[in-house]
Design an enzyme around this catalytic site. Structure first.
Site, PDB file in Angstrom:
ATOM      1  CE1 TYR A 502      -3.982   2.296   0.182  1.00  0.00           C
ATOM      2  CE2 TYR A 502      -2.825   3.102   2.206  1.00  0.00           C
ATOM      3  CZ  TYR A 502      -3.829   3.232   1.295  1.00  0.00           C
ATOM      4  OH  TYR A 502      -4.733   4.060   1.024  1.00  0.00           O
ATOM      5  NE  ARG A 537      -4.781   0.732   4.404  1.00  0.00           N
ATOM      6  CZ  ARG A 537      -3.692   0.028   4.580  1.00  0.00           C
ATOM      7  NH1 ARG A 537      -3.500  -1.193   3.815  1.00  0.00           N
ATOM      8  NH2 ARG A 537      -2.676   0.555   5.220  1.00  0.00           N
ATOM      9  CE1 TYR A 618      -2.241   1.390   8.791  1.00  0.00           C
ATOM     10  CE2 TYR A 618      -1.355   0.692   6.860  1.00  0.00           C
ATOM     11  CZ  TYR A 618      -1.923   1.602   7.493  1.00  0.00           C
ATOM     12  OH  TYR A 618      -2.220   2.983   6.891  1.00  0.00           O
TER      13      TYR A 618
END
Length: 652
Positions: A502, A537, A618
């Site tokens: 991402y 996402r 993340y």
């Protein structure tokens, strides 16, 4: 040794710490658990679960008063699930966009409830007009976005396509049926058959996504199905004032115009938040239709318990879809903090809201008092909306791909409930198709992270701490490389794999990365892209980004396809990915992502890791690949760094 006797065998001196048992890796632990399973016990367990589930489903289905609709629903779930499973992974983003467009068939409920002439005059009519407007946004916006994405996958060498001709069957059916209705010669079963053709068209549109060669054909097939469904609904409409058709044109036209305008502003990077926003519109439309049906009914008239159940569930699922999608949109767009909200008593809040919803359902279905029914329905809608807000806010940004696929599924089941409310098989079929699609993609996302859905919903990455190993953490050193050195390594390699994440999307570096890959390919290098199922996402987002950048889809491979080749790769370039290439998922049983399938980049001869910094991903866990001897870190902005690599390659 004694004379005449052979010396004893050599025994090496004991190594310090050798008495400590070697800890098994996460992959070894997982394999050991699989081997320890008793096949007979597993088969018996599965059979018992199937028996219990099948018996329960049969009992519940036997209580449905409308048996033909229940039959339609069951078969639609089966067909929808089989249809969606055939969609190739690279087209999961177009799949979500197409189901988003089809979910705009909530317009059918609004059309059937319209009234009041040119403008609505009552609360149910206002709700119906709202449903028509918002659904039209989805129908047009979702279709345009889907077409834009699928066109990106088209290669310059592909033969010409004439898919627009496949709009003819749907338009011919609409024109012919219109003539029959206008002259009063239409047979009684014409409208139901138009609805059936519409449902088959929507299913066919999804089925076309099973391959790149037929994917763009799905736009024409699906659009034909949507158009036929709208024609069938027009045949069912019977407003007291003919001016109501003018209201339909005004509300539907304004929504369609808004949807078209919005869709022209959406790029691949904004796609996830756009999908979430479209979901919220479907949720509001479904809730409006359910509330409008309840308000429009005569309080003195008897309503079956099943109808009440369908009304409540339609409003409930629409509400949770709408509010949850708003939070998901905010987190994906960056307007809300992506960190998981951790209020004190978070689980108790969810339990309390769930209990309120259950109490509202019971009260709504049991009571004969209109006031109590209204209060119960209102409590259900409010608690569902708050549950959507709180649960989605309590999930971290890394888990948003799962959230939006789950919300996609919710919107489908809300559409199913609307079909039962209005006795419209078309909505039931389309709803089951969308619900199955969302459920399937949710499972794909969860499997790709080796996590269960309850684990995602009740506790995201970063909310727990890995168990300490009991040993002092060693100081680890990483090595760095510059753009010129990276270009030299790529130039000397025969086989190159590029793993985007991402971070590449955020840096808007896809175009430059595509240039690098094509430059290397022109030099005779074997260049491949490897995409993880949860990279980006939303499912398949990076496939769309690469297609937009001009990367042919035959250069893009899935994790399962590329991992067996990693041992033979000379250079692997990781761009903006982290957790999806973390070796700790396989080697460290205490890691927060232990057991998660990852792309095994560390097995290549040389790995170049491109990141802004050495920060964790993340999931909040460090990546051991950073410190391996065959890895070099290339820190900085991905786009600028890739531009420097491209310049160095071109200058050679």
């Amino acid at each position: 040794a004694k004379e005449g006797e052979p010396p004893p065998p050599y025994a090496p001196p004991p190594v310090a710490g050798a008495d400590k048992a070697k800890k098994p890796t996460a992959a070894e632990e997982k394999l050991a658990k699989e081997l320890a399973k008793d096949p007979e016990q597993e088969a018996r367990k599965t059979a018992l679960l199937a028996t219990a589930g099948g018996s329960t489903a049969l009992l519940l289905a036997s209580m449905v008063p409308n048996a033909p609709m229940m039959t339609t629903f069951a078969l639609s779930c089966w067909v929808g699930n089989s249809c969606v499973q055939g969609v190739t992974h690279a087209l999961h983003s177009p799949l979500m966009a197409m189901t988003n467009a089809i979910s705009g068939m909530t317009i059918v409920g609004g059309m059937l409830q319209l009234g009041g002439g040119l403008l609505p005059g009552t609360a149910p009519q206002v709700l119906a007009a709202t449903a028509v407007t918002l659904s039209a946004v989805n129908l047009v916006g979702g279709t345009v976005v889907t077409k834009k994405m699928l066109d990106m996958f088209r290669r310059p060498t592909d033969p010409p396509e004439f898919n627009h001709y496949y709009l003819l069957p749907g338009f011919a059916a609409v024109a012919g049926s219109g003539a029959l209705f206008a002259t009063g010669m239409a047979p009684a079963s014409l409208a139901p058959m138009l609805s059936l053709a519409s449902a088959l068209g929507c299913v066919g549109g999804i089925s076309c996504l099973s391959s790149q060669q037929t994917a763009r054909l799905g736009i024409s097939v699906g659009l034909g199905g949507i158009t036929t469904g709208l024609a069938a609904t027009l045949a069912y409409m019977n407003p007291a004032d003919i001016a109501t058709y003018g209201q339909l044109m005004m509300m539907g036209g304004s929504g369609a115009a808004a949807g078209y305008y919005i869709s022209t502003k959406i790029g691949p990077t904004e796609l996830p938040q756009a999908v979430a926003a479209f979901h919220s519109l479907v949720g509001v439309a479904a809730t409006a239709t359910a509330l409008g049906d309840f308000i429009a009914h005569d309080p003195a008239a008897h309503v079956s318990t099943f109808h009440s159940l369908s009304t409540y569930l339609g409003a409930w699922m629409g509400s949770i879809t709408a509010t949850g999608s708003v939070i998901a949109y905010g987190k994906l767009a960056g307007s809300l903090n992506s960190a998981a909200l951790q209020l004190p008593g978070r689980d108790l809040i969810n339990v309390g809201l769930g209990a309120t919803s259950a109490a509202g359902l019971l009260g709504f279905c049991v009571t004969g008092d209109p006031t109590l029914a209204a209060l119960s329905l209102g409590a259900g809608v409010a608690s569902s909306g708050l549950l959507g807000l709180h649960m989605t806010a309590s999930i971290g940004g890394a888990d948003m791909p799962v959230v939006i696929t789950l919300l996609n599924s919710y919107s489908g089941w809300a559409l199913c409930a609307e079909g039962f409310i209005l006795d419209q098989p078309l909505l039931t079929v389309v709803g089951a198709l969308i619900g199955s699609s969302g459920a399937f993609l949710t499972k794909v996302m969860c499997d790709a992270m080796n996590r269960s859905l309850p684990n995602v919903i009740l506790g995201g990455f970063g909310t727990t701490t890995a168990a300490p190993s009991g040993e002092q953490q060693e100081v680890r050193i990483h090595t760095e490389i510059d753009a010129v050195g990276s270009a030299e390594a790529l130039r000397n390699a025969d086989k190159v794999v590029i793993v985007p994440g991402y971070g590449m999307a955020v840096a808007q570096a896809a175009g430059v990365v595509a240039d690098i890959a094509l430059l290397l390919r022109k030099e005779g290098k074997d260049v491949k892209f490897a995409v993880h199922p949860v990279a980006g996402r939303m499912p398949g987002q990076l496939n769309v980004l690469l297609a937009e950048a001009g990367v042919p889809y035959d250069m893009v491979f899935e994790m399962e396809e590329i991992n067996p080749e990693m041992d033979s790769v000379d250079v692997t370039m990781v761009i903006g990915a982290n957790d999806t290439v973390n070796s700790g998922a396989e080697d460290d049983p205490n890691s927060a992502i232990a057991g998660m399938p990852v792309i095994q980049v560390w097995k290549s001869k040389h790995t170049i890791f491109m990141k802004r910094s050495m920060a964790s991903g993340y999931a909040g866990v460090d990546n051991p690949v950073f410190y391996k001897s065959n890895n070099d870190m290339l820190l900085g902005d991905a786009k600028k760094t890739c531009e420097a690599i491209r310049a160095a390659l071109a200058a050679h």
